[in-house]
Design a protein around this motif. Structure first.
Motif, PDB file in Angstrom:
ATOM      1  N   ARG A  89       0.812  -1.204   0.000  1.00 57.17           N
ATOM      2  CA  ARG A  89       0.000   0.000   0.000  1.00 57.17           C
ATOM      3  C   ARG A  89       0.852   1.264   0.000  1.00 57.17           C
ATOM      4  O   ARG A  89       2.006   1.246   0.394  1.00 57.17           O
ATOM      5  N   ARG A  90       0.238   2.342  -0.470  1.00 60.14           N
ATOM      6  CA  ARG A  90       0.878   3.663  -0.538  1.00 60.14           C
ATOM      7  C   ARG A  90       2.097   3.659  -1.462  1.00 60.14           C
ATOM      8  O   ARG A  90       3.041   4.411  -1.280  1.00 60.14           O
ATOM      9  N   GLN A  91       2.042   2.754  -2.448  1.00 59.63           N
ATOM     10  CA  GLN A  91       3.103   2.700  -3.452  1.00 59.63           C
ATOM     11  C   GLN A  91       2.547   2.880  -4.864  1.00 59.63           C
ATOM     12  O   GLN A  91       3.218   2.585  -5.850  1.00 59.63           O
ATOM     13  N   VAL A 129     -15.974   4.196   4.981  1.00 65.76           N
ATOM     14  CA  VAL A 129     -15.102   5.294   5.388  1.00 65.76           C
ATOM     15  C   VAL A 129     -13.888   4.806   6.186  1.00 65.76           C
ATOM     16  O   VAL A 129     -12.887   5.520   6.301  1.00 65.76           O
ATOM     17  N   ARG A 130     -13.974   3.570   6.705  1.00 66.37           N
ATOM     18  CA  ARG A 130     -12.828   3.047   7.463  1.00 66.37           C
ATOM     19  C   ARG A 130     -11.719   2.538   6.550  1.00 66.37           C
ATOM     20  O   ARG A 130     -10.607   2.296   7.017  1.00 66.37           O
ATOM     21  N   TYR A 131     -12.002   2.370   5.248  1.00 66.56           N
ATOM     22  CA  TYR A 131     -10.944   2.043   4.289  1.00 66.56           C
ATOM     23  C   TYR A 131     -10.312   3.357   3.826  1.00 66.56           C
ATOM     24  O   TYR A 131     -10.452   3.789   2.677  1.00 66.56           O
ATOM     25  N   THR A 132      -9.620   3.998   4.750  1.00 63.75           N
ATOM     26  CA  THR A 132      -9.092   5.342   4.520  1.00 63.75           C
ATOM     27  C   THR A 132      -8.171   5.433   3.308  1.00 63.75           C
ATOM     28  O   THR A 132      -8.256   6.405   2.542  1.00 63.75           O
ATOM     29  N   ALA A 138      -9.191   7.871  -4.043  1.00 65.57           N
ATOM     30  CA  ALA A 138     -10.290   8.406  -4.849  1.00 65.57           C
ATOM     31  C   ALA A 138     -10.171   9.920  -4.984  1.00 65.57           C
ATOM     32  O   ALA A 138     -10.309  10.476  -6.090  1.00 65.57           O
ATOM     33  N   GLN A 139      -9.902  10.593  -3.895  1.00 68.26           N
ATOM     34  CA  GLN A 139      -9.788  12.048  -3.946  1.00 68.26           C
ATOM     35  C   GLN A 139      -8.556  12.481  -4.736  1.00 68.26           C
ATOM     36  O   GLN A 139      -8.611  13.447  -5.508  1.00 68.26           O
ATOM     37  N   ARG A 140      -7.476  11.758  -4.584  1.00 69.23           N
ATOM     38  CA  ARG A 140      -6.240  12.102  -5.302  1.00 69.23           C
ATOM     39  C   ARG A 140      -6.402  11.965  -6.808  1.00 69.23           C
ATOM     40  O   ARG A 140      -5.814  12.737  -7.579  1.00 69.23           O
ATOM     41  N   LEU A 141      -7.228  11.013  -7.237  1.00 68.86           N
ATOM     42  CA  LEU A 141      -7.414  10.763  -8.662  1.00 68.86           C
ATOM     43  C   LEU A 141      -8.558  11.567  -9.264  1.00 68.86           C
ATOM     44  O   LEU A 141      -8.933  11.351 -10.413  1.00 68.86           O
TER      45      LEU A 141
END
Length: 308
Positions: A89-91, A129-132, A138-141
């Motif tokens: 994640r985060r990659q 919402v817990r799948y932060t 989603a917001q970044r894209l």
């Protein structure tokens, strides 16, 4: 990033199920990973175009995305599931999958892509919402949030309000000529027609996914052969209740509460300890009839995409 995005077959492979078990952080989702993958791939592919993408690094599957076109409106594409291995994640893996899904769904004719459930074959209304990390991606894209949905949870332990007896209420209904019973396959055409004409939407498809399937079922109320209401469970996932509907002329008669608790009793008998009432509308009804509480909250997103 050194990740290859590749096509996967639209069927529930062991590798995809295993990844989802590890990547779905909420225990109730991880426990139902086999059924979720089957619903979103094999079952959905019989009714609509499905796209299954894998993210592979050094020969290992590290991410998966399942998407589809709406059967009701093929201009709408849906991302039904994104799962990324916790160590990856985060990659950028989730972002790469989403970007490729937008391209694939756009090539199939979608003008918008929704991060939202695609009834009748869906696993969630949107992003819990817990799948932060998924919300952040989603917001970044560039996805915009346009709705919020919620589920309610009904505890199915002995003595819970959800399992209150229905016999006395059924006797009162019988005195008014109303019969309550389990639906069989022969009832499906009339149920589907009642759902379409009374409520519209895709409930007829969800009823078809509940009648006669293992870990699923439908109960109905009728008078003189006329359907007055129904309640279903297990169409999307074994632990999920819904849809249910009562004819406007029969509202307030007690039919809804009886049908609801009959379904919840079936789920409890199957070993389910807490039922999810999905995509809830009338919160007070479920709170009063089954002691249910709001528990899961989902953000629904959409984004315009370019076609082929």
């Amino acid at each position: 990033m050194n990740v290859e995005i590749t096509d996967l077959p639209p069927e529930p492979s062991p590798a995809v199920v295993d990844l989802c078990r590890r990547a779905l952080d909420l225990s109730e989702d991880a426990a139902e990973a086999p059924g979720i993958v089957d619903t979103l791939t094999r079952r959905a592919a019989a009714h609509r175009p499905v796209v299954v993408l894998g993210a592979v690094r050094d020969g290992a599957l590290v991410g998966v995305l399942i998407g589809s076109l709406s059967a009701a409106d093929p201009r709408l594409g849906h991302v039904d599931l994104v799962a990324v291995s916790p160590t990856e994640r985060r990659q950028g893996v989730g972002g790469a999958l989403l970007t490729e899904a937008e391209s694939r769904l756009g090539a199939l004719g979608a003008a918008e892509v929704l991060l939202a459930g695609n009834p009748p074959h869906y696993a969630w209304p949107g992003i819990d919402v817990r799948y932060t990390p998924a919300v952040c991606a989603a917001q970044r894209l560039g996805y915009r949030q346009d709705r919020t949905a919620w589920n309610m949870t009904a505890e199915l332990s002995d003595g819970s309000a959800a399992l209150r007896p229905t016999e006395a209420a059924e006797q009162r209904l019988a005195g008014r000529g109303v019969t309550v019973r389990r639906a069989g396959s022969d009832d499906l055409p009339a149920l589907a027609a009642f759902a379409r004409s009374t409520f519209g939407g895709t409930w007829d498809g969800e009823l078809a996914g509940s009648v006669g399937r293992p870990d699923a079922g439908v109960h109905l109320a009728e008078r003189d052969g006329e359907i007055l209401g129904f309640a279903a469970y297990g169409s999307a996932r074994p632990s999920w209740f819904g849809p249910m509907g009562t004819a406007p002329a029969a509202e307030g008669s007690g039919i809804g509460g009886v049908l609801l608790r009959r379904c919840l009793r079936d789920q409890a008998a199957a070993g389910i300890t807490a039922a999810q009432i999905g995509w809830v509308g009338p919160v007070p009804f479920y709170s009063n009839a089954a002691g249910a509480r709001i528990e899961r909250v989902f953000f629904l997103y959409r984004k315009a995409v370019k076609g082929a």
